[in-house]
Design an enzyme around this catalytic site. Sequence first.
Site, short mmCIF file in Angstrom:
data_model
loop_
_atom_site.label_atom_id
_atom_site.label_comp_id
_atom_site.label_asym_id
_atom_site.label_seq_id
_atom_site.Cartn_x
_atom_site.Cartn_y
_atom_site.Cartn_z
N ARG A 179 -51.17 -56.22 28.37
CA ARG A 179 -49.78 -56.31 27.94
C ARG A 179 -49.10 -57.60 28.34
O ARG A 179 -48.09 -57.63 29.04
CB ARG A 179 -48.97 -55.16 28.55
N ARG B 93 -42.23 -56.55 27.64
CA ARG B 93 -40.81 -56.75 27.33
C ARG B 93 -40.16 -57.63 28.36
O ARG B 93 -38.96 -57.68 28.46
CB ARG B 93 -40.11 -55.40 27.27
N ARG C 107 -37.57 -58.85 19.42
CA ARG C 107 -37.43 -57.40 19.25
C ARG C 107 -35.99 -57.00 18.91
O ARG C 107 -35.77 -55.96 18.29
CB ARG C 107 -37.90 -56.69 20.52
N ASP D 68 -50.65 -52.40 18.61
CA ASP D 68 -50.54 -51.21 19.45
C ASP D 68 -51.71 -50.29 19.17
O ASP D 68 -52.27 -50.32 18.06
CB ASP D 68 -49.23 -50.47 19.19
N TYR E 292 -52.04 -38.72 22.35
CA TYR E 292 -50.76 -39.11 21.74
C TYR E 292 -50.46 -38.27 20.49
O TYR E 292 -49.33 -37.85 20.27
CB TYR E 292 -50.76 -40.60 21.39
#
Length: 336
Positions: free
Chosen positions: A2, A6, A15, A51, A129
């Site tokens: 990652r 963010r 974003r 993703d 998920y």
Amino acid sequence: MRQAGRYLPEFKAMRAEHDFFKVCQTPELACEITLQPIRRFELDAAIIFSDILVIPQALGLEVIMVPGKGPTFPDPINTPEDLKRLNESVDVSTSLKYVFDAITLTRHKLEGKVPLIGFAGAPWTLMGYCIEGGGSPTHAKSKRWLYAHPEESHRFLSILTRVIIDYLIQQVLAGAQLLQVFDSNAERLGYDTFMTFALPYLQQIASGVKEGLKQKGVQLVPMIVFAKGANYALKELSEIGYDVVQLSWTVRPEQARHETTDVTLQGNLDPCAMYASPDRIGELVLQMLKEFGTQKLIANLGHGVYPDFNPDHVKAFIDAVHHHSEQLNSLSEDNS
Ligand SMILES: Cc1c2[nH]c(c1CCC(=O)O)Cc1[nH]c(c(CCC(=O)O)c1C)Cc1[nH]c(c(CCC(=O)O)c1C)Cc1[nH]c(c(C)c1CCC(=O)O)C2
């Protein structure tokens, strides 16, 4: 791990304008985000911005990114009957073409500066998920399937495995130079359930991808497996055809070296160490490199970066890896 995350202001700016999955689906934007950390830091590789949940999307499930909550399936898989909703005959070369285009574009833009890593989620993590409908503290719904519906669980995992193999092969054809498989939910399993419902599929992926590339006459690429927290099965993970085993921060380097055979290890500083001062981060990196040794190691964090990390501290980590590994290497050359 990652890289974009963010925590970079340039990522946050992007974003603020675009939906998460819209960015994944737009090769120019995905490429730009992939390059952001490479421009800022002296990283040794780039990981394509995407993703793991693009595979459930390709199988026909809706997945949205809910601010403050994370990835969410409005209509998750609840019962084995629901497996009929999956588009099993999906052709990833068309439905996930945007990922391959992003990879090809990024390979060109990187101009050989650093290699580009492609990735996919592992079957157990994706199944989790799809059934939980998002993240979960216990994964009790998806673990329930393993005990209450073992056959249907295997069916679900097999469907995912086939698609993942195809997807990873095509990432290499598009230009990916390494592949990482993320089994982030492995930490929810124990030895027996991992050996039954996770490891065999991870193995099929390694052999299926290598076989598929050979048949196409394409050079094999190194493969990295990350079964997060599966410290109970490090030996097994090192014996199923991957070149690299990524470790979370919950295992001691010495123990991991002892239990694995003939693989490169990747990891494993606690990501929260980024909250320490830059000097302290340097000390922790040195300790990690001494414990692993600098050979057959891809120095990394033990999981992804968090949104509130200070980019200067991430830089301290990266620079310390280069500085200390060069020093340790020159010391060992002097001694030989
Ligand atoms: C489990 C998992 C996912 N996605 C991924 C995993 C496996 C790795 C792991 O264990 O963390 C993998 C992933 N996700 C992302 C990458 C691309 C590489 C990179 O950004 O450097 C990779 C390799 C981008 C992303 N994927 C996500 C972000 C943050 C998106 C945002 O909110 O802007 C990024 C940069 C979102 C995401 N996507 C997912 C989660 C749990 C989240 C975080 C949700 C949250 O905390 O709000 C699913």
